[in-house]
Design a protein around this motif. Structure first.
Motif, mmCIF file in Angstrom:
data_model
loop_
_atom_site.group_PDB
_atom_site.id
_atom_site.type_symbol
_atom_site.label_atom_id
_atom_site.label_comp_id
_atom_site.label_asym_id
_atom_site.label_seq_id
_atom_site.Cartn_x
_atom_site.Cartn_y
_atom_site.Cartn_z
ATOM 1 N N LEU A 113 12.686 -27.891 32.429
ATOM 2 C CA LEU A 113 13.547 -27.282 33.437
ATOM 3 C C LEU A 113 15.007 -27.121 32.990
ATOM 4 C CD1 LEU A 113 12.138 -29.115 36.593
ATOM 5 C CD2 LEU A 113 11.530 -26.859 35.717
ATOM 6 N N ASP A 114 15.265 -27.274 31.706
ATOM 7 C CA ASP A 114 16.649 -27.181 31.222
ATOM 8 C C ASP A 114 17.266 -25.813 31.511
ATOM 9 O OD1 ASP A 114 16.510 -29.740 30.303
ATOM 10 O OD2 ASP A 114 16.640 -29.246 28.165
ATOM 11 N N ARG A 126 17.936 -25.190 35.223
ATOM 12 C CA ARG A 126 19.140 -25.857 35.726
ATOM 13 C C ARG A 126 20.375 -24.991 35.481
ATOM 14 N NH1 ARG A 126 16.096 -30.285 33.761
ATOM 15 N NH2 ARG A 126 15.580 -31.737 35.457
ATOM 16 N N ARG A 127 20.447 -24.378 34.312
ATOM 17 C CA ARG A 127 21.591 -23.519 34.011
ATOM 18 C C ARG A 127 21.604 -22.285 34.914
ATOM 19 N NH1 ARG A 127 21.403 -21.644 28.191
ATOM 20 N NH2 ARG A 127 23.433 -20.780 28.806
ATOM 21 N N ALA A 184 22.471 -23.285 38.628
ATOM 22 C CA ALA A 184 23.868 -23.666 38.818
ATOM 23 C C ALA A 184 24.777 -22.450 38.915
ATOM 24 C CB ALA A 184 24.316 -24.568 37.663
ATOM 25 N N THR A 203 10.521 -30.994 41.476
ATOM 26 C CA THR A 203 11.807 -31.093 40.784
ATOM 27 C C THR A 203 12.520 -29.755 40.779
ATOM 28 O OG1 THR A 203 10.883 -32.821 39.364
ATOM 29 C CG2 THR A 203 12.941 -31.803 38.657
ATOM 30 N N VAL A 233 16.246 -28.940 42.170
ATOM 31 C CA VAL A 233 17.299 -28.340 41.332
ATOM 32 C C VAL A 233 17.972 -27.189 42.067
ATOM 33 C CG1 VAL A 233 17.663 -26.922 39.272
ATOM 34 C CG2 VAL A 233 16.340 -29.035 39.111
ATOM 35 N N THR A 234 17.186 -26.312 42.669
ATOM 36 C CA THR A 234 17.775 -25.159 43.348
ATOM 37 C C THR A 234 18.495 -25.565 44.630
ATOM 38 O OG1 THR A 234 15.594 -24.731 44.343
ATOM 39 C CG2 THR A 234 16.170 -23.475 42.380
ATOM 40 N N ALA A 241 21.895 -26.791 43.988
ATOM 41 C CA ALA A 241 22.835 -25.711 43.688
ATOM 42 C C ALA A 241 23.304 -24.996 44.950
ATOM 43 C CB ALA A 241 22.183 -24.712 42.731
#
Length: 267
Positions: A206-207, A210-211, A214, A237, A241-242, A245
């Motif tokens: 998920l790297d 994440r970018r 964000a 997950t 993450v979203t 953000a």
């Protein structure tokens, strides 16, 4: 009877592919026979496929959402499960966002998702696509040539013109989501012949997401949505993450395609 119409030849090609481990040998034999222009080209194609090259790279195209998408060597091959992502994105191009909805296909690869949305949208859209890989960008420009899409090259949002900031209604981001440790478990045709950055999503897969998550709120229009594909084991997950953000997120599932899509909206 033309040589490529021969049942014996078709059976022979299928047998060669089956021996090489191709699960859908009969279907692939039919495609190779239809694609080859000569016996010599057919022999070369069969040899390349038996050696493990993806069928789509061998013939130069993939079927996706009813379209024939050009796929050059090394470019990520669009998967059928991603048709669910394309359909979800297309559904968001109508009112109240359309006509004129701004659609962005980030990490576009061959441009298959953008092409499918352009073909399926009921109203005119403003279409953009972007990828960091030059070979993918070249391929996407060919596939989107008839759509008036702008195809940009660069790292995620850095590729985009500032004029898009705050205007994107539908942001498709089919980011790589295979965990690094699972790359070795992929079929050789993907692991050896597709660009690793199009597959490898980092330690937990998920790297890149994440970018994207964000930065997405700055590029989305009010009420605009980020849509992406993920796996069932990653979905909890990915939703977190979203939501972290500042997006309102939900997941949907299509069992027949083994596809999970997250839609994250800027409220």
């Amino acid at each position: 009877m033309p040589v490529f119409s021969s049942a014996a030849l078709r059976s022979s090609v299928a047998s060669r592919l089956r021996a090489a481990g191709c699960v859908f040998a009969e279907d692939e034999a039919r495609i190779l026979l239809s694609a080859a222009a000569s016996p010599a080209e057919l022999a070369a194609m069969v040899r390349a496929r038996a050696d493990g090259r993806p069928l789509e790279h061998v013939v130069g195209w993939a079927e996706f959402a009813g379209l024939r998408i050009a796929v050059d060597p090394g470019v990520f091959v669009p998967r059928r499960r991603s048709e669910f992502l394309a359909a979800a994105a297309t559904a968001l191009t109508g009112p109240p966002r359309g006509p004129g909805a701004v659609v962005l296909d980030l990490c576009c690869g061959s441009g298959a998702l953008a092409a499918a949305v352009a073909a399926g949208a009921a109203h005119p859209i403003e279409l953009h696509a972007a990828d960091t890989a030059p070979d993918a960008v070249r391929c996407a420009r060919r596939n989107l040539a008839g759509t008036a899409a702008a195809v940009h090259q660069g790292d995620l949002f850095d590729a985009l013109p500032e004029a898009l900031r705050g205007r994107v209604d539908v942001l498709i981001a089919n980011v790589p989501y295979v965990p690094t440790g699972d790359i070795a478990l992929l079929p050789p045709e993907a692991r050896l012949h597709e660009a690793r950055p199009a597959l490898d999503g980092g330690a937990d897969g998920l790297d890149v997401l994440r970018r994207v998550a964000a930065a997405a709120p700055a590029w989305l229009a009010p009420g605009g949505s980020l849509l992406f594909e993920t796996s069932e084991r990653q979905v909890a997950t990915a939703l977190a993450v979203t939501r972290a953000a500042g997006l309102t997120a939900e997941a949907s599932r299509q069992e027949d395609l083994d596809a999970t899509v997250v839609t994250a909206t800027l409220r």
